[in-house]
Write a protein that holds these residues in place. Structure first.
Motif, PDB file in Angstrom:
ATOM      1  N   PHE A 194       0.822  -1.204   0.000  1.00 27.42           N
ATOM      2  CA  PHE A 194       0.000   0.000   0.000  1.00 27.42           C
ATOM      3  C   PHE A 194       0.860   1.260   0.000  1.00 27.42           C
ATOM      4  O   PHE A 194       1.854   1.341   0.730  1.00 27.42           O
ATOM      5  CB  PHE A 194      -0.924   0.014   1.219  1.00 27.42           C
ATOM      6  CG  PHE A 194      -2.103  -0.909   1.104  1.00 27.42           C
ATOM      7  CD1 PHE A 194      -3.202  -0.563   0.348  1.00 27.42           C
ATOM      8  CD2 PHE A 194      -2.107  -2.133   1.759  1.00 27.42           C
ATOM      9  CE1 PHE A 194      -4.289  -1.413   0.236  1.00 27.42           C
ATOM     10  CE2 PHE A 194      -3.184  -2.994   1.666  1.00 27.42           C
ATOM     11  CZ  PHE A 194      -4.285  -2.624   0.898  1.00 27.42           C
ATOM     12  N   ASP A 245      -0.281   4.090   1.063  1.00 26.61           N
ATOM     13  CA  ASP A 245      -0.667   4.771   2.304  1.00 26.61           C
ATOM     14  C   ASP A 245      -0.291   3.871   3.483  1.00 26.61           C
ATOM     15  O   ASP A 245      -0.809   2.763   3.610  1.00 26.61           O
ATOM     16  CB  ASP A 245      -2.171   5.059   2.301  1.00 26.61           C
ATOM     17  CG  ASP A 245      -2.599   5.972   3.429  1.00 26.61           C
ATOM     18  OD1 ASP A 245      -2.265   5.667   4.598  1.00 26.61           O
ATOM     19  OD2 ASP A 245      -3.290   6.982   3.170  1.00 26.61           O
ATOM     20  N   ARG A 287      -1.085   3.869   6.490  1.00 34.02           N
ATOM     21  CA  ARG A 287      -2.196   3.505   7.365  1.00 34.02           C
ATOM     22  C   ARG A 287      -2.905   2.249   6.862  1.00 34.02           C
ATOM     23  O   ARG A 287      -3.330   1.401   7.662  1.00 34.02           O
ATOM     24  CB  ARG A 287      -3.180   4.665   7.474  1.00 34.02           C
ATOM     25  CG  ARG A 287      -2.612   5.922   8.128  1.00 34.02           C
ATOM     26  CD  ARG A 287      -3.565   7.096   7.953  1.00 34.02           C
ATOM     27  NE  ARG A 287      -3.735   7.440   6.550  1.00 34.02           N
ATOM     28  CZ  ARG A 287      -4.602   8.353   6.099  1.00 34.02           C
ATOM     29  NH1 ARG A 287      -5.370   9.012   6.958  1.00 34.02           N
ATOM     30  NH2 ARG A 287      -4.692   8.610   4.806  1.00 34.02           N
ATOM     31  N   LEU A 288      -3.002   2.107   5.547  1.00 27.66           N
ATOM     32  CA  LEU A 288      -3.607   0.906   4.981  1.00 27.66           C
ATOM     33  C   LEU A 288      -2.672  -0.287   5.096  1.00 27.66           C
ATOM     34  O   LEU A 288      -3.111  -1.425   5.288  1.00 27.66           O
ATOM     35  CB  LEU A 288      -3.994   1.154   3.525  1.00 27.66           C
ATOM     36  CG  LEU A 288      -5.073   2.210   3.302  1.00 27.66           C
ATOM     37  CD1 LEU A 288      -5.341   2.393   1.813  1.00 27.66           C
ATOM     38  CD2 LEU A 288      -6.356   1.850   4.030  1.00 27.66           C
ATOM     39  N   GLN A 324      -3.639  -3.736   6.929  1.00 28.57           N
ATOM     40  CA  GLN A 324      -3.463  -5.070   6.368  1.00 28.57           C
ATOM     41  C   GLN A 324      -2.688  -5.968   7.337  1.00 28.57           C
ATOM     42  O   GLN A 324      -3.050  -7.140   7.545  1.00 28.57           O
ATOM     43  CB  GLN A 324      -2.721  -5.002   5.032  1.00 28.57           C
ATOM     44  CG  GLN A 324      -2.446  -6.363   4.413  1.00 28.57           C
ATOM     45  CD  GLN A 324      -1.814  -6.263   3.046  1.00 28.57           C
ATOM     46  OE1 GLN A 324      -2.335  -6.804   2.083  1.00 28.57           O
ATOM     47  NE2 GLN A 324      -0.689  -5.577   2.961  1.00 28.57           N
ATOM     48  N   LEU A 364     -15.676   0.144   4.186  1.00 26.41           N
ATOM     49  CA  LEU A 364     -15.124   0.844   3.024  1.00 26.41           C
ATOM     50  C   LEU A 364     -16.214   1.713   2.418  1.00 26.41           C
ATOM     51  O   LEU A 364     -17.333   1.238   2.169  1.00 26.41           O
ATOM     52  CB  LEU A 364     -14.617  -0.150   1.981  1.00 26.41           C
ATOM     53  CG  LEU A 364     -14.139   0.425   0.646  1.00 26.41           C
ATOM     54  CD1 LEU A 364     -12.916   1.310   0.833  1.00 26.41           C
ATOM     55  CD2 LEU A 364     -13.844  -0.687  -0.350  1.00 26.41           C
ATOM     56  N   VAL A 399     -12.573   3.334   5.948  1.00 26.84           N
ATOM     57  CA  VAL A 399     -11.622   3.687   4.889  1.00 26.84           C
ATOM     58  C   VAL A 399     -12.406   4.376   3.779  1.00 26.84           C
ATOM     59  O   VAL A 399     -13.357   3.813   3.239  1.00 26.84           O
ATOM     60  CB  VAL A 399     -10.901   2.444   4.347  1.00 26.84           C
ATOM     61  CG1 VAL A 399      -9.929   2.837   3.229  1.00 26.84           C
ATOM     62  CG2 VAL A 399     -10.171   1.711   5.465  1.00 26.84           C
ATOM     63  N   THR A 441      -8.224   8.701   2.143  1.00 28.34           N
ATOM     64  CA  THR A 441      -7.072   8.535   1.258  1.00 28.34           C
ATOM     65  C   THR A 441      -7.363   9.152  -0.109  1.00 28.34           C
ATOM     66  O   THR A 441      -8.501   9.464  -0.440  1.00 28.34           O
ATOM     67  CB  THR A 441      -6.729   7.045   1.051  1.00 28.34           C
ATOM     68  OG1 THR A 441      -7.666   6.459   0.129  1.00 28.34           O
ATOM     69  CG2 THR A 441      -6.757   6.280   2.360  1.00 28.34           C
ATOM     70  N   GLU A 485      -4.545  -1.929  -5.292  1.00 32.94           N
ATOM     71  CA  GLU A 485      -4.712  -1.546  -3.892  1.00 32.94           C
ATOM     72  C   GLU A 485      -6.178  -1.575  -3.486  1.00 32.94           C
ATOM     73  O   GLU A 485      -6.521  -1.983  -2.367  1.00 32.94           O
ATOM     74  CB  GLU A 485      -4.127  -0.156  -3.642  1.00 32.94           C
ATOM     75  CG  GLU A 485      -2.617  -0.082  -3.743  1.00 32.94           C
ATOM     76  CD  GLU A 485      -2.076   1.266  -3.275  1.00 32.94           C
ATOM     77  OE1 GLU A 485      -2.690   1.871  -2.372  1.00 32.94           O
ATOM     78  OE2 GLU A 485      -1.064   1.714  -3.831  1.00 32.94           O
ATOM     79  N   THR A 535      -7.873  -3.794  -0.611  1.00 40.76           N
ATOM     80  CA  THR A 535      -8.665  -3.181   0.456  1.00 40.76           C
ATOM     81  C   THR A 535     -10.027  -3.849   0.568  1.00 40.76           C
ATOM     82  O   THR A 535     -10.507  -4.129   1.673  1.00 40.76           O
ATOM     83  CB  THR A 535      -8.846  -1.668   0.196  1.00 40.76           C
ATOM     84  OG1 THR A 535      -7.556  -1.061   0.106  1.00 40.76           O
ATOM     85  CG2 THR A 535      -9.620  -1.007   1.323  1.00 40.76           C
TER      86      THR A 535
END
Length: 382
Positions: A184, A186, A188-189, A193, A207, A240, A266, A273, A277
């Motif tokens: 990722f 980002d 944070r992602l 994960q 999401l 997210v 984001t 990605e 997610t």
């Protein structure tokens, strides 16, 4: 010749282009209009697709008519140069309708992937519903993703001999993408994960995606406020929200989310990605068409922030629920799935009606049948 311009189109034509490249008796010419730019290029890169022609039509603030005019004139020049035997378009964008008209005016057969989707309301989704119907009128081979889509076309007096049910190629792409190793962009992602891979490492994850033209304004503000309400209501919920680049989306949806620690806002994600997610989350809240097909393949309940859908199969199957955009309704419907194991299981374990991962192969077989005397493929689901 395959002509496309947006990321959703690229996602669905990519496996078809690769299947055409593998076919002994077909030559592939790839044309992109650039109706989306970076997001389109990301999908092409993931599949190793290098366009033969790129119109790069987008400019800031242009109208729908401006887009269509550029598509028709730009595609027309390429058709004159390349003289293709047939043109493939996918879905319902301004690129699709414009490219189909350009091909029709040169008497080049049009092949329409994802044909036959209908919401029944010409104004919603706008302009996609009209684009679909207009394209169907000038198409020679309709590749419907489901029997419902085929029935829509037959109801509009299109011959069954011009329709093949292929399943939806988005499932081909989804199954390919979820197998990729994804880092990722980002952090944070990336952390999310890693926590997902640790038992008990993270609570539930929602999401959110929102971008549709008809939801801009007050409806988008309601969406932002509803997401904020959910973030405050459930401390253990991580939300997210990859936010669309459209300034009108950001101006309406983002202010209520400022300062909320369990909301991860984001930039738009690359497709690989995004699919990764999808695999990490528990519930999807969206106004997207494609996500209605993708998420159920991964067992994710989908709440759709629209009043109607051109994909009723998922509603009938129970994988998708239409909830509109009213703030209180959004909060209530997400809360039901978070609070009721029975309600969650009823959606998560419903059967996805959209595909089996080999729609691209059926598409190539259908092209050979219609234009080169090959055998007609069996319809998906038969």
């Amino acid at each position: 010749m395959t002509i496309y311009g947006t990321r959703p189109e690229a996602i669905k034509v990519a496996p078809v282009i690769k299947a055409i490249e593998k076919a002994d008796d077909l030559e592939s010419i790839v044309v992109v209009t650039g109706q989306h730019r970076e997001m389109l290029d990301q999908v092409n890169t993931m599949f190793g697709i290098i366009p033969d022609h790129d119109l790069n039509i987008m400019s800031a603030g242009q109208s729908l008519n401006g887009i269509v005019a550029k598509v028709i004139s730009g595609v027309d020049r390429i058709l004159e140069l390349e003289q293709p035997d047939a043109v493939i378009v996918q879905g319902d964008t301004s690129t699709v309708m414009g490219a189909a008209v350009a091909a029709f005016n040169r008497q080049i057969p049009v092949i329409h992937l994802e044909a036959g989707l209908r919401s029944g309301n010409i104004d919603s989704p706008f302009p996609e519903e009209a684009n679909r119907k207009l394209t169907s009128q000038i198409t020679k081979l309709h590749l419907a993703p489901t029997e419902t889509s085929k029935a829509n076309l037959v109801h509009e007096s299109i011959s069954e001999n011009d329709i093949v049910v292929t399943g939806n190629s988005v499932i081909d792409t989804l199954l390919y993408a979820t197998k990729l190793e994804v880092e990722f962009s980002d952090e944070r992602l990336q952390k999310l994960q890693e926590q997902r891979n640790t038992e008990g490492g993270v609570g539930r994850v929602l999401l959110v995606t929102a971008h549709r033209r008809e939801n801009l304004g007050a409806a988008m503000a309601d969406i932002g406020n509803a997401v904020a309400d959910l973030a405050r209501k459930y401390d253990d919920l991580t939300i997210v929200f990859p936010v669309h680049l459209n300034p009108k989306v950001r101006e309406a949806a983002l202010p209520p989310l400022e300062g909320l620690p369990n909301v991860i806002v984001t930039e738009p994600m690359a497709y690989a990605e995004f699919t990764k997610t999808l695999s990490l989350v528990d519930i999807v809240l969206t106004d997207s068409g494609g996500v209605q097909e993708e998420a159920p393949s991964l067992g994710k309940p989908v709440l759709v922030m629209r009043e109607n859908t051109e994909r009723p199969e998922a509603v009938l199957a129970g994988t998708v629920k239409l909830i509109g955009t009213r703030r209180e309704r959004i909060v209530d419907e997400v809360s039901l799935l978070l609070d009721s194991e029975q309600a969650y299981a009823a959606m998560a374990y419903a059967v996805n009606p959209y595909g089996d991962g080999v729609a691209a192969n059926r598409t190539v077989e259908a092209i050979n049948w219609k234009f080169a005397g090959g055998l007609r493929p069996l319809d998906f689901g038969v």
